[in-house]
Design a protein around this motif. Structure first.
Motif, PDB file in Angstrom:
ATOM      1  N   ALA A  31       0.827  -1.206   0.000  1.00 31.52           N
ATOM      2  CA  ALA A  31       0.000   0.000   0.000  1.00 31.52           C
ATOM      3  C   ALA A  31       0.861   1.256   0.000  1.00 31.52           C
ATOM      4  O   ALA A  31       0.568   2.233  -0.704  1.00 31.52           O
ATOM      5  CB  ALA A  31      -0.928  -0.007   1.210  1.00 31.52           C
ATOM      6  N   ALA A  32       1.932   1.255   0.790  1.00 31.04           N
ATOM      7  CA  ALA A  32       2.838   2.407   0.815  1.00 31.04           C
ATOM      8  C   ALA A  32       3.483   2.610  -0.554  1.00 31.04           C
ATOM      9  O   ALA A  32       3.625   3.745  -1.032  1.00 31.04           O
ATOM     10  CB  ALA A  32       3.909   2.205   1.885  1.00 31.04           C
ATOM     11  N   CYS A  33       3.882   1.504  -1.188  1.00 30.97           N
ATOM     12  CA  CYS A  33       4.487   1.592  -2.512  1.00 30.97           C
ATOM     13  C   CYS A  33       3.490   2.136  -3.532  1.00 30.97           C
ATOM     14  O   CYS A  33       3.829   2.993  -4.354  1.00 30.97           O
ATOM     15  CB  CYS A  33       4.990   0.223  -2.937  1.00 30.97           C
ATOM     16  SG  CYS A  33       5.783   0.186  -4.563  1.00 30.97           S
ATOM     17  N   ALA A  34       2.251   1.638  -3.479  1.00 30.50           N
ATOM     18  CA  ALA A  34       1.227   2.120  -4.406  1.00 30.50           C
ATOM     19  C   ALA A  34       1.006   3.615  -4.247  1.00 30.50           C
ATOM     20  O   ALA A  34       0.902   4.364  -5.230  1.00 30.50           O
ATOM     21  CB  ALA A  34      -0.075   1.360  -4.184  1.00 30.50           C
ATOM     22  N   SER A  35       0.940   4.074  -2.998  1.00 29.70           N
ATOM     23  CA  SER A  35       0.762   5.502  -2.747  1.00 29.70           C
ATOM     24  C   SER A  35       1.929   6.302  -3.327  1.00 29.70           C
ATOM     25  O   SER A  35       1.727   7.344  -3.969  1.00 29.70           O
ATOM     26  CB  SER A  35       0.653   5.744  -1.238  1.00 29.70           C
ATOM     27  OG  SER A  35       0.502   7.125  -0.954  1.00 29.70           O
ATOM     28  N   ALA A  36       3.152   5.803  -3.140  1.00 33.19           N
ATOM     29  CA  ALA A  36       4.327   6.507  -3.660  1.00 33.19           C
ATOM     30  C   ALA A  36       4.340   6.530  -5.185  1.00 33.19           C
ATOM     31  O   ALA A  36       4.731   7.538  -5.796  1.00 33.19           O
ATOM     32  CB  ALA A  36       5.599   5.850  -3.130  1.00 33.19           C
ATOM     33  N   LEU A  37       3.909   5.446  -5.818  1.00 34.69           N
ATOM     34  CA  LEU A  37       3.909   5.385  -7.278  1.00 34.69           C
ATOM     35  C   LEU A  37       2.918   6.380  -7.870  1.00 34.69           C
ATOM     36  O   LEU A  37       3.236   7.085  -8.845  1.00 34.69           O
ATOM     37  CB  LEU A  37       3.579   3.968  -7.738  1.00 34.69           C
ATOM     38  CG  LEU A  37       4.640   2.904  -7.452  1.00 34.69           C
ATOM     39  CD1 LEU A  37       4.111   1.515  -7.787  1.00 34.69           C
ATOM     40  CD2 LEU A  37       5.916   3.195  -8.232  1.00 34.69           C
ATOM     41  N   TYR A  38       1.715   6.428  -7.307  1.00 32.67           N
ATOM     42  CA  TYR A  38       0.742   7.413  -7.786  1.00 32.67           C
ATOM     43  C   TYR A  38       1.259   8.833  -7.567  1.00 32.67           C
ATOM     44  O   TYR A  38       1.151   9.701  -8.448  1.00 32.67           O
ATOM     45  CB  TYR A  38      -0.593   7.238  -7.060  1.00 32.67           C
ATOM     46  CG  TYR A  38      -1.485   6.158  -7.619  1.00 32.67           C
ATOM     47  CD1 TYR A  38      -2.099   6.310  -8.857  1.00 32.67           C
ATOM     48  CD2 TYR A  38      -1.728   4.987  -6.916  1.00 32.67           C
ATOM     49  CE1 TYR A  38      -2.934   5.324  -9.378  1.00 32.67           C
ATOM     50  CE2 TYR A  38      -2.556   3.989  -7.417  1.00 32.67           C
ATOM     51  CZ  TYR A  38      -3.156   4.168  -8.652  1.00 32.67           C
ATOM     52  OH  TYR A  38      -3.973   3.190  -9.164  1.00 32.67           O
ATOM     53  N   ALA A  39       1.822   9.081  -6.385  1.00 30.29           N
ATOM     54  CA  ALA A  39       2.318  10.423  -6.073  1.00 30.29           C
ATOM     55  C   ALA A  39       3.460  10.808  -7.006  1.00 30.29           C
ATOM     56  O   ALA A  39       3.524  11.952  -7.489  1.00 30.29           O
ATOM     57  CB  ALA A  39       2.774  10.482  -4.619  1.00 30.29           C
ATOM     58  N   ALA A  40       4.374   9.865  -7.266  1.00 28.62           N
ATOM     59  CA  ALA A  40       5.514  10.171  -8.133  1.00 28.62           C
ATOM     60  C   ALA A  40       5.053  10.509  -9.548  1.00 28.62           C
ATOM     61  O   ALA A  40       5.545  11.458 -10.165  1.00 28.62           O
ATOM     62  CB  ALA A  40       6.480   8.995  -8.149  1.00 28.62           C
ATOM     63  N   ASP A  41       4.086   9.741 -10.076  1.00 28.37           N
ATOM     64  CA  ASP A  41       3.604  10.023 -11.422  1.00 28.37           C
ATOM     65  C   ASP A  41       2.868  11.358 -11.471  1.00 28.37           C
ATOM     66  O   ASP A  41       2.917  12.070 -12.487  1.00 28.37           O
ATOM     67  CB  ASP A  41       2.687   8.894 -11.902  1.00 28.37           C
ATOM     68  CG  ASP A  41       3.478   7.673 -12.362  1.00 28.37           C
ATOM     69  OD1 ASP A  41       4.715   7.679 -12.202  1.00 28.37           O
ATOM     70  OD2 ASP A  41       2.867   6.729 -12.874  1.00 28.37           O
ATOM     71  N   TYR A  42       2.190  11.701 -10.369  1.00 25.75           N
ATOM     72  CA  TYR A  42       1.517  12.997 -10.317  1.00 25.75           C
ATOM     73  C   TYR A  42       2.547  14.134 -10.285  1.00 25.75           C
ATOM     74  O   TYR A  42       2.403  15.131 -11.010  1.00 25.75           O
ATOM     75  CB  TYR A  42       0.624  13.070  -9.071  1.00 25.75           C
ATOM     76  CG  TYR A  42      -0.004  14.427  -8.854  1.00 25.75           C
ATOM     77  CD1 TYR A  42      -1.114  14.822  -9.590  1.00 25.75           C
ATOM     78  CD2 TYR A  42       0.535  15.306  -7.923  1.00 25.75           C
ATOM     79  CE1 TYR A  42      -1.680  16.075  -9.402  1.00 25.75           C
ATOM     80  CE2 TYR A  42      -0.024  16.556  -7.722  1.00 25.75           C
ATOM     81  CZ  TYR A  42      -1.130  16.937  -8.460  1.00 25.75           C
ATOM     82  OH  TYR A  42      -1.677  18.171  -8.275  1.00 25.75           O
ATOM     83  N   LEU A  43       3.590  13.992  -9.479  1.00 25.64           N
ATOM     84  CA  LEU A  43       4.574  15.063  -9.315  1.00 25.64           C
ATOM     85  C   LEU A  43       5.452  15.241 -10.560  1.00 25.64           C
ATOM     86  O   LEU A  43       5.959  16.342 -10.802  1.00 25.64           O
ATOM     87  CB  LEU A  43       5.457  14.792  -8.101  1.00 25.64           C
ATOM     88  CG  LEU A  43       4.764  14.863  -6.737  1.00 25.64           C
ATOM     89  CD1 LEU A  43       5.702  14.415  -5.631  1.00 25.64           C
ATOM     90  CD2 LEU A  43       4.252  16.280  -6.462  1.00 25.64           C
TER      91      LEU A  43
END
Length: 356
Positions: free
Chosen positions: A84-96
């Motif tokens: 879940a932490a990884c998924a959150s980071a992946l979405y955030a990274a693609d957004y940023l």
């Protein structure tokens, strides 16, 4: 012209049609009527299953190593929280990084319009909430290492990616070292001192993987004016840096039984030997074709499964380690990897959603 929303109306190149329609109307905030399949593929690509399985293994290895006879449910919970932490980071990274992707990788979900910036932010928050709830149910102290990892990853996305090797180290230690230590907190009050060496080894391996991907992205990073290590120092020095990172990783890994006080099981020795073999093959591919490291990237996707699997075996869970690593390798083998493409798939001309 700004609409006041997170996304604007997508602009399509003259004379071209977007491969997928945008997921929403930037002017009204309403979703347009279209089949859900493009949105589903956008989420599936962003989640990168080949990353999720690795971080799940790392979280499980941390929990299994946190205490003798660790509760299997807690070990499984650590794997879920890590994913879940990884998924959150992946979405955030693609957004940023959506502005950069517009110029260099327009086929990715957000630039192509298959995933809206708003949906990426919602998914980031949802996955983060799942991780926070799961981790807090076992030990709120685990959130300290989650916060450290999130801060380092945010710093990487915002500042350190353009700082050469510092960015690769920040990415590696945030994703793997902090995950291992957070997982240990689900079975122990604090991570035992014996986990410092495995955390360093995993962090170095994570930095290696990030640097290898930067080498693969070198031509695009040059066009986007990113100051990654390969852009700053060239492909030959990058190959040397990769060799040093890999050598340091496995120098520590070979000594883990001594450093952790665990008896080396047959599964640990087998998985570590396989990891070393793949590491040598990966570096050989880099040395032969440093300007086209795609074969090395493919090999590394399997190599990086084996070290956390070996750690899980070292924590007196050889059967779990063998089966979990085999399943993870199957996922990596069968899962498409469009996010690792540096160019759009043949025949697809993505439209461009605005980065703002």
């Amino acid at each position: 012209m700004s609409t006041g929303e997170d996304e604007q109306k997508p602009r399509e190149p003259a004379g071209r049609t977007a491969a997928f329609p945008p997921v929403g109307d930037g002017a009204t905030g309403r979703r347009t009527a279209h089949p859900p399949w493009p949105r589903l593929t956008g989420h599936a690509e962003t989640l990168r299953p080949y990353d999720l399985v690795v971080v799940s293994l790392v979280g499980a290895a941390g929990a299994a190593s946190g205490a003798p006879d660790a509760d299997p449910v807690a070990v499984a919970a650590a794997a879920v929280a890590a994913a879940a932490a990884c998924a959150s980071a992946l979405y955030a990274a693609d957004y940023l990084t959506r502005s950069q992707d517009m110029a260099t990788k327009p086929h990715r979900p957000i630039p192509s319009g298959r995933l809206s910036p708003r949906a990426a932010k919602t998914a980031t928050a949802t996955a983060a909430t799942l991780m926070l709830v799961t981790a807090s149910l076992y030990n709120v102290r685990s959130l300290l290492f989650v916060a450290l990892g999130a801060a380092a990853y945010y710093a990487y996305g915002r500042r350190l990616k353009d700082r050469g090797l510092w960015g690769d180290l920040a990415s590696g230690f945030s994703g793997w070292s902090c995950t291992l230590l957070a997982g240990a907190c689900l079975t122990a009050p604090w991570p035992p001192a014996a986990l410092v060496a495995p955390a360093v080894a995993l962090g170095l391996q994570g930095a290696y993987g990030n640097l290898l991907l930067a080498l693969d992205d070198h031509p695009h990073d040059v066009r986007a004016h990113c100051r990654t290590f390969p852009v700053r120092h060239g492909t030959a020095r990058t190959a040397t840096a990769l060799t040093l990172l890999s050598g340091a990783t496995y120098a520590i890994a070979v000594c883990l039984p001594l450093l952790t006080g665990h008896r080396p099981t047959a599964a640990f020795l087998l998985l570590l030997a396989a990891a070393l073999s793949l590491a040598v093959a990966t570096l050989a591919a880099v040395r032969v074709r440093p300007t086209r490291p795609r074969q090395a990237v493919t090999r590394h996707l399997f190599e990086r499964l084996l070290l956390p699997g070996a750690l899980l075996a070292l924590a007196d869970r050889p059967s779990t380690a063998a089966s979990a690593t085999a399943v993870a390798a199957l996922v990596v083998a069968l899962t498409p990897r469009p996010m690792l493409r540096t160019d759009p798939p043949r025949g697809e001309v993505p439209g461009g959603a605005s980065a703002e």
